[in-house]
Design a protein around this motif. Structure first.
Motif, mmCIF file in Angstrom:
data_model
loop_
_atom_site.group_PDB
_atom_site.id
_atom_site.type_symbol
_atom_site.label_atom_id
_atom_site.label_comp_id
_atom_site.label_asym_id
_atom_site.label_seq_id
_atom_site.Cartn_x
_atom_site.Cartn_y
_atom_site.Cartn_z
ATOM 1 N N ILE A 165 0.871 -1.183 0.000
ATOM 2 C CA ILE A 165 0.000 0.000 0.000
ATOM 3 C C ILE A 165 0.907 1.232 0.000
ATOM 4 C CG2 ILE A 165 -1.760 1.284 1.280
ATOM 5 C CD1 ILE A 165 -2.672 -1.407 2.457
ATOM 6 N N ASP A 166 0.763 2.064 -1.006
ATOM 7 C CA ASP A 166 1.631 3.250 -1.096
ATOM 8 C C ASP A 166 1.215 4.341 -0.119
ATOM 9 O OD1 ASP A 166 3.370 2.631 -3.569
ATOM 10 O OD2 ASP A 166 1.336 2.169 -4.231
ATOM 11 N N GLU A 167 -0.090 4.452 0.125
ATOM 12 C CA GLU A 167 -0.583 5.486 1.037
ATOM 13 C C GLU A 167 -1.792 4.959 1.785
ATOM 14 O OE1 GLU A 167 -0.101 9.129 2.835
ATOM 15 O OE2 GLU A 167 0.934 8.755 0.922
ATOM 16 N N LEU A 168 -1.752 5.015 3.110
ATOM 17 C CA LEU A 168 -2.899 4.682 3.947
ATOM 18 C C LEU A 168 -3.357 5.956 4.638
ATOM 19 C CD1 LEU A 168 -4.827 2.685 5.388
ATOM 20 C CD2 LEU A 168 -3.051 2.398 7.128
ATOM 21 N N LYS A 186 3.109 -4.122 3.355
ATOM 22 C CA LYS A 186 4.092 -3.060 3.564
ATOM 23 C C LYS A 186 3.427 -1.745 3.200
ATOM 24 C CE LYS A 186 8.616 -1.344 2.119
ATOM 25 N NZ LYS A 186 9.791 -1.541 1.228
ATOM 26 N N ILE A 187 3.374 -0.818 4.148
ATOM 27 C CA ILE A 187 2.717 0.478 3.934
ATOM 28 C C ILE A 187 3.794 1.548 3.853
ATOM 29 C CG2 ILE A 187 1.118 2.172 4.904
ATOM 30 C CD1 ILE A 187 -0.441 -0.141 6.111
ATOM 31 N N GLN A 188 3.885 2.156 2.691
ATOM 32 C CA GLN A 188 4.938 3.141 2.454
ATOM 33 C C GLN A 188 4.775 4.383 3.319
ATOM 34 O OE1 GLN A 188 6.872 1.012 0.834
ATOM 35 N NE2 GLN A 188 7.374 2.326 -0.895
ATOM 36 N N GLN A 189 3.530 4.831 3.462
ATOM 37 C CA GLN A 189 3.282 6.057 4.232
ATOM 38 C C GLN A 189 1.851 6.048 4.741
ATOM 39 O OE1 GLN A 189 4.805 10.225 3.260
ATOM 40 N NE2 GLN A 189 2.679 10.412 2.579
ATOM 41 N N ALA A 190 1.663 6.591 5.944
ATOM 42 C CA ALA A 190 0.324 6.705 6.517
ATOM 43 C C ALA A 190 0.089 8.142 6.955
ATOM 44 C CB ALA A 190 0.162 5.767 7.701
ATOM 45 N N GLN A 191 -1.110 8.651 6.680
ATOM 46 C CA GLN A 191 -1.492 9.992 7.094
ATOM 47 C C GLN A 191 -2.842 9.925 7.804
ATOM 48 O OE1 GLN A 191 -0.484 13.431 4.592
ATOM 49 N NE2 GLN A 191 -0.122 11.995 2.908
ATOM 50 N N SER A 217 -5.518 12.291 10.910
ATOM 51 C CA SER A 217 -5.724 13.494 11.720
ATOM 52 C C SER A 217 -5.288 13.271 13.165
ATOM 53 C CB SER A 217 -7.199 13.911 11.689
ATOM 54 O OG SER A 217 -8.028 12.869 12.180
ATOM 55 N N THR A 218 -5.027 12.009 13.555
ATOM 56 C CA THR A 218 -4.606 11.688 14.931
ATOM 57 C C THR A 218 -3.505 10.631 14.897
ATOM 58 O OG1 THR A 218 -6.420 10.093 15.042
ATOM 59 C CG2 THR A 218 -6.812 12.273 16.016
ATOM 60 N N PRO A 219 -2.264 10.998 14.611
ATOM 61 C CA PRO A 219 -1.174 10.016 14.520
ATOM 62 C C PRO A 219 -0.994 9.169 15.768
ATOM 63 C CG PRO A 219 -0.483 12.117 13.592
ATOM 64 C CD PRO A 219 -1.805 12.354 14.249
ATOM 65 N N ASP A 220 -1.300 9.736 16.946
ATOM 66 C CA ASP A 220 -1.121 8.974 18.183
ATOM 67 C C ASP A 220 -1.975 7.711 18.209
ATOM 68 O OD1 ASP A 220 0.637 10.886 19.020
ATOM 69 O OD2 ASP A 220 -0.761 11.885 20.387
ATOM 70 N N GLU A 221 -3.119 7.734 17.519
ATOM 71 C CA GLU A 221 -4.020 6.588 17.531
ATOM 72 C C GLU A 221 -3.486 5.420 16.691
ATOM 73 O OE1 GLU A 221 -6.655 6.248 19.329
ATOM 74 O OE2 GLU A 221 -6.717 8.279 20.145
ATOM 75 N N LEU A 222 -2.489 5.688 15.838
ATOM 76 C CA LEU A 222 -1.930 4.625 15.003
ATOM 77 C C LEU A 222 -0.656 4.021 15.581
ATOM 78 C CD1 LEU A 222 -2.349 5.761 11.280
ATOM 79 C CD2 LEU A 222 -3.526 3.915 12.472
ATOM 80 N N LEU A 223 -0.165 4.580 16.681
ATOM 81 C CA LEU A 223 1.046 4.048 17.291
ATOM 82 C C LEU A 223 0.853 2.579 17.644
ATOM 83 C CD1 LEU A 223 1.990 7.047 19.643
ATOM 84 C CD2 LEU A 223 3.115 6.351 17.509
ATOM 85 N N PHE A 258 2.675 2.303 14.894
ATOM 86 C CA PHE A 258 2.974 2.453 13.475
ATOM 87 C C PHE A 258 3.202 3.926 13.145
ATOM 88 C CE2 PHE A 258 -0.051 -1.087 13.998
ATOM 89 C CZ PHE A 258 0.812 -2.125 13.690
ATOM 90 N N PRO A 259 4.214 4.236 12.333
ATOM 91 C CA PRO A 259 4.524 5.641 12.032
ATOM 92 C C PRO A 259 3.483 6.260 11.108
ATOM 93 C CG PRO A 259 5.898 4.169 10.738
ATOM 94 C CD PRO A 259 5.136 3.305 11.678
ATOM 95 N N SER A 260 3.167 7.533 11.343
ATOM 96 C CA SER A 260 2.218 8.259 10.488
ATOM 97 C C SER A 260 2.456 9.748 10.651
ATOM 98 C CB SER A 260 0.770 7.912 10.862
ATOM 99 O OG SER A 260 0.491 8.283 12.201
ATOM 100 N N GLN A 261 1.829 10.534 9.777
ATOM 101 C CA GLN A 261 1.936 11.987 9.860
ATOM 102 C C GLN A 261 0.555 12.605 9.668
ATOM 103 O OE1 GLN A 261 4.722 12.383 6.568
ATOM 104 N NE2 GLN A 261 3.124 13.343 5.320
#
Length: 778
Positions: A565-568, A589-594, A596-602, A604-607
């Motif tokens: 997945i290139d973008e989640l 394999k997720i290249q990048q995740a975006q 509104s609440t990055p803390d909820e995905l920990l 896993f890295p996100s922005q």
């Protein structure tokens, strides 16, 4: 016999391709055809006997289908309190919020019916509900309705072949009364339930203890998703169900012991041959163990084949393995023709057919390792096409894993599990000790299987693109498993090439393939460009063992050949949008995740998906229109809003759960730039959304409502529907259309609605008009 049975099977399969169930009048036509062929033409034209067999198979399946579908829950009483009476028809099982069981319905609101429904009760006291007990319940019911997505599980098909016609839950009320309880009612299930309870009471809870219960009584509801994954990755999932292999092991063991003991009594052996005595006790063992499994399809097949073998033994006649296989096939089809809709039917009969084909009528192997490994080699290779077709994966470690696990389970785990269950009747302490030691042994095996499952090359996720490729792979298996001495066996590998080198279709440069998945009350969409994939939201997590990422999104991605997945994008942290994210991180394999609440995905890295973030893939522009850094603490109104536009100016707007405040913000800051072709309705069509100015500025050609069937929020709201109808938009909803797919090029292609494209006569029939459901009481 063989050809006739296959023709009978073909007739049953033919009915399963119908969109609508033929009427009773059609039955008369088939009967006329059969009678005419039998009495006037078959003697002269022998091939017509196969036409007759096909007609008989079709007729038998049609009669059984009419019986199952003879009652449907009237739509006008869905979601309303109903007083019902009937019998508990299965072992009650614990679920996240209480207890679940099948219920043999006899009366509903004083009206006589005779069907099967599935109920849940908000009561964790399993002992309160006994299999076979007659109850009166106050319930709310709804018709069978499952999710419909490419690559996904067809719940409606499963419910149909099980005979289940409605689902619902018991309302806590004084009208819920136990009417009758007697040990003779549902005796087999009552016995299985009691045995299950005694095992759970005397076996300490561990990671592997649910498997002991599964191997004893065939109940697998408490097994974790992680454990199932270990079995799938190692190709050993067939070992943890009461199937032909276990029944064969136990019957063989009992046959050996009984015949050897009988031979020690010469006078008895002169009267009745030891072989017959061993065969009788082997057959009795098979019946008893099959009964403990509730006579599942693999258990039925094993018991039938053993019955045939015993009968031939008593008659002092020999029977070929293929003859026993075809007899078992015919009897199973006569008992339940709808079993052809299940995975277990095909796995069970194909496994045995492979063993017969790959082992019988061959030279006796001289080397010990080939004696032990030949059957494993045949099954491991032969089931590759079927494993990919049914489970979307193939295990490369299955040969080694099964070579260790099969004797371990067959000679240690299963015999000692059954011994422990038997001893429990006389001594709880000794029986519990035997089961505990058995569980410790299984735990050691489990560590080995877990190690194998984590090897990077242990398994590969693949998809069977079409039936022709499946057929080619099967031809390859047949060629490779030919007896030694046949030249050109290696050419069988060539028949696998279409499977492993199939090129999945991809959009052209600048095109977009957009799919709104059917995840019930939640949201998940997939956007494909020529070389990239974006997933926007992942649906809900329901309970501890089920989430939409694992059951819907991942199978869909595999069905289109996606491995990364290139973008989640996770629009916001509500469960119906983020619940399946963990599974996607696990499988892809997720290249990048975006989000509104990055803390909820920990962890896993996100922005942050902030306004102004943009990128381009293959001639397609992606741009976040919302939120801003100042709008990240507004709950639904902090959802990520993504605009997708191709080079031909066709566009999609994904809005998450934004409501009126965020819609007004978009109108003020984007204005007429919001004009789009496809809009995923904000907040599933809630009346807290749909500002008039937002609707006028977006002015979509299509509005999609991701909603669950009879959802408790009553989405989409009638006011919202009327607003979008006023601008003459085409309205589609996921509960009636299933997954909805568009191709955006120079024009927006007509939507492909998966439920309508794959309709079968047992599926839920619903109008595709985007009308709100009547207010229910869920």
């Amino acid at each position: 016999m063989r050809s006739w049975t296959l023709a009978f099977l073909l007739g049953i399969l033919l009915l399963q391709q119908f969109i609508f169930l033929p009427s009773i009048i059609f039955l008369g036509m088939i009967v006329t055809i059969i009678v005419t062929l039998e009495f006037f033409f078959i003697k002269k034209y022998q091939f017509l006997r196969y036409i007759s067999a096909i007609s008989l198979g079709f007729l038998w399946a049609l009669l059984c289908a009419h019986k199952v579908l003879s009652w449907n829950l009237p739509t006008e009483i869905e979601g309303k309190p109903l007083l019902i009476r009937g019998y508990i028809a299965s072992i009650p099982n614990e679920i996240d919020n209480g207890t679940s069981f099948l219920f043999s319905l006899k009366t509903i609101q004083s009206t006589h019916v005779n069907t099967l429904i599935k109920l849940s009760a908000r009561d964790n006291d399993l002992k309160k509900f006994r299999a076979g007990d007659r109850w009166q319940f106050l319930v709310k019911l709804k018709r069978i309705h499952g999710l419909m997505n490419p690559g996904g599980f067809d719940y409606e098909s499963w419910a149909f072949q099980e005979g289940i016609r409605a689902t619902g839950y018991v309302i806590s009320n004084t009208q819920n009364i136990l009417l009758e309880s007697h040990w003779t009612h549902g005796f087999l299930n009552r016995l299985r339930q009691r045995l299950k309870e005694k095992i759970e009471e005397n076996l300490p809870l561990s990671n592997t203890s649910p498997w002991i219960v599964a191997l004893a009584v065939g109940e697998r509801q408490n097994i974790s998703t992680e454990n199932w994954e270990v079995l799938r990755n190692t190709g050993t999932n067939h070992l943890m169900a009461i199937a032909g292999l276990h029944i064969g092991f136990m019957s063989g063991l009992v046959f050996f012991l009984a015949s050897q003991c009988w031979r020690r009594i010469p006078r008895c052996a002169l009267i009745i041959p030891a072989q017959l005595v061993g065969g009788f006790f082997a057959f009795l063992t098979a019946i008893l163990y099959g009964a403990l499994a509730g006579f599942s399809i693999p258990a039925e097949r094993a018991c039938i084949m053993l019955s045939v073998a015993l009968l031939m033994l008593l008659m002092r006649r020999t029977i070929l393995s293929w003859q026993a296989w075809f007899i078992a096939l015919l009897i199973v089809l006569l008992i339940n023709p709808m079993s052809v809709l299940t995975d277990s039917f095909w796995l069970s009969f194909c496994s045995v057919a492979l063993i017969i084909y790959g082992v019988s009528a061959r030279l006796h192997p001289n080397k010990w390792w080939w004696k032990l490994g030949r059957i494993q080699w045949v099954i491991a290779l032969g089931l590759i096409p079927l494993s990919i077709g049914l489970f979307q994966q193939v295990s490369f470690i299955s040969f080694i894993a099964n070579s260790i696990a099969i004797p371990w389970v067959g000679f240690i785990i299963v015999p000692f599990t059954l011994m422990g269950c038997f001893v429990l009747i006389f001594s709880v302490k000794l029986g519990g000790f035997i089961l505990t030691v058995t569980d410790k042994s299984l735990a050691i095996l489990w560590k080995i299987l877990t190690y194998f499952s984590h090897l990077p090359w242990a398994n590969e996720y693949l998809m069977m693109p079409n039936d022709w490729i499946l057929l080619a792979a099967c031809v390859g298996v047949v060629i490779i498993l030919l007896p030694s001495g046949f030249k050109g066996k290696g050419l069988g590998i060539l028949w696998f090439f279409p499977l492993f080198f199939y090129h999945y279709p991809t959009p052209a440069w600048g095109e977009i393939v957009f799919t709104l998945l059917d995840v019930g009350q939640g949201l998940s969409t997939v956007v494909q460009t020529k070389n990239h994939v974006l997933v926007f939201d992942t649906g809900a997590k329901i309970g501890t063992h089920y989430d939409m990422g694992d059951s819907v999104v991942a199978p869909f991605l595999r069905s289109i050949g996606i491995k990364k997945i290139d973008e989640l994008v996770i629009s916001h942290p509500d469960n119906d949008h983020i619940g399946g994210a963990k599974s996607l991180f696990h499988y892809f394999k997720i290249q990048q995740a975006q989000t509104s609440t990055p803390d909820e995905l920990l962890p896993f890295p996100s922005q942050y998906c902030l306004r102004g973030n943009s990128w381009e893939w293959d001639g397609v522009q992606f741009k976040f229109l919302y939120p801003t850094p100042d709008n990240l603490n507004l709950d639904n109104d902090s959802s990520c809003v993504l605009l997708i536009t191709n080079s031909m100016h066709r566009s999609i707007l994904l809005t998450g759960d934004i409501e009126k405040w965020a819609e007004n913000y978009l109108v003020e800051n984007e204005g007429k730039n919001l004009a789009i072709d496809i809009l995923v309705a904000p907040h599933h069509g809630s009346k807290t959304s749909a500002v008039d100015e937002f609707i006028q500025n977006t002015h979509p050609s299509y509005v999609l409502f991701p909603v669950g069937y009879r959802n408790r929020y009553h989405f989409p709201h009638v006011i919202v529907i009327e607003k979008y109808e006023a601008i003459h938009a085409n309205l589609l909803r996921s509960d009636t259309s299933g997954a909805i797919q568009f191709t955006l090029a120079e024009k927006v292609g007509a939507p492909v609605q998966y439920r309508l494209e794959n309709q079968r006569y047992w599926n839920f029939f619903a109008s595709n008009q985007c009308l709100p459901h009547p207010v229910d009481i869920y």
